[in-house]
Design an enzyme around this catalytic site. Structure first.
Site, PDB file in Angstrom:
ATOM      1  CE  LYS A 120      53.772  49.071  45.594  1.00 32.02           C
ATOM      2  NZ  LYS A 120      53.017  49.027  44.340  1.00 32.02           N
ATOM      3  CG  ASP A 138      55.491  43.922  43.264  1.00 30.95           C
ATOM      4  OD1 ASP A 138      55.310  42.686  43.357  1.00 30.95           O
ATOM      5  OD2 ASP A 138      56.432  44.403  42.629  1.00 30.95           O
TER       6      ASP A 138
END
Length: 194
Positions: A120, A138
């Protein structure tokens, strides 16, 4: 399915394209920003990045960086200051990453070599320096995918394989990932950060 867009999104994308033209120091500052955002709030990471400054990530002591992170009430100040100082061995990060033939290879390099970055955060960094084709998975993106019945549940942890599966779902929208990320963020939060 319609996802609202905003002039802020286009402005942000222009800012990312401008960062792509910048030097290693600016890229390293963005790298440190993404180390700061891991498991923490982006708004306080933005404030910390602003206070430390581009050259501060390269030159301030670990103790100074830790104190600034702590002052802003940001989480994990000890580890994040340590990760930032350790990352200095890659201070020529633009030079390193632009030698890879794909953004996926560059992202893998980041995940394997920069402590504090997972898929991420590495994708977030790549987007912020002007890459278009990597998804930032996310909680807002996962909630969006769940609302759209594109996934059955939000997993507690995300393996590399699962991350790439979610990324492929987002790529099926046929919208550049940098733009799609900001569009979903705007839909889910009403804001467009970096």
């Amino acid at each position: 399915m319609y996802i609202e867009t905003s002039p802020l999104i286009e402005q942000r994308l222009k800012e990312f394209a401008q960062i792509y033209q910048e030097n290693d120091s600016v890229w390293f500052s963005e790298l440190c920003f993404c180390i700061l955002t891991a498991n923490s709030k982006a708004l306080s990471a933005i404030a910390i990045q602003k206070e430390i400054g581009v050259n501060g990530f390269l030159n301030r002591s670990e103790s100074e960086i830790k104190d600034i992170i702590r002052k802003h009430g940001h989480r994990f100040h000890n580890n994040k200051a340590k990760y930032i100082v350790e990352a200095r061995k890659f201070s020529n990060i633009k030079t390193i990453l632009t030698q890879f033939t794909s953004s996926q290879e560059a992202r893998d390099f980041l995940v394997e070599n920069i402590k504090g970055l997972g898929y991420k955060e590495a994708s977030h960094f790549m987007r912020n320096v002007g890459y278009h084709d990597l998804a930032i998975i996310d909680r807002h993106i996962l909630r969006f995918l769940l609302q759209q019945n594109l996934i059955n549940q939000i997993p507690k942890t995300i393996t590399k394989s699962k991350y790439l599966d979610f990324e492929n779902i987002l790529k099926s929208f046929n919208i550049p990932q940098d733009k799609l990320d900001l569009m979903i963020w705007f839909k889910m939060t009403g804001s467009v950060l970096k």
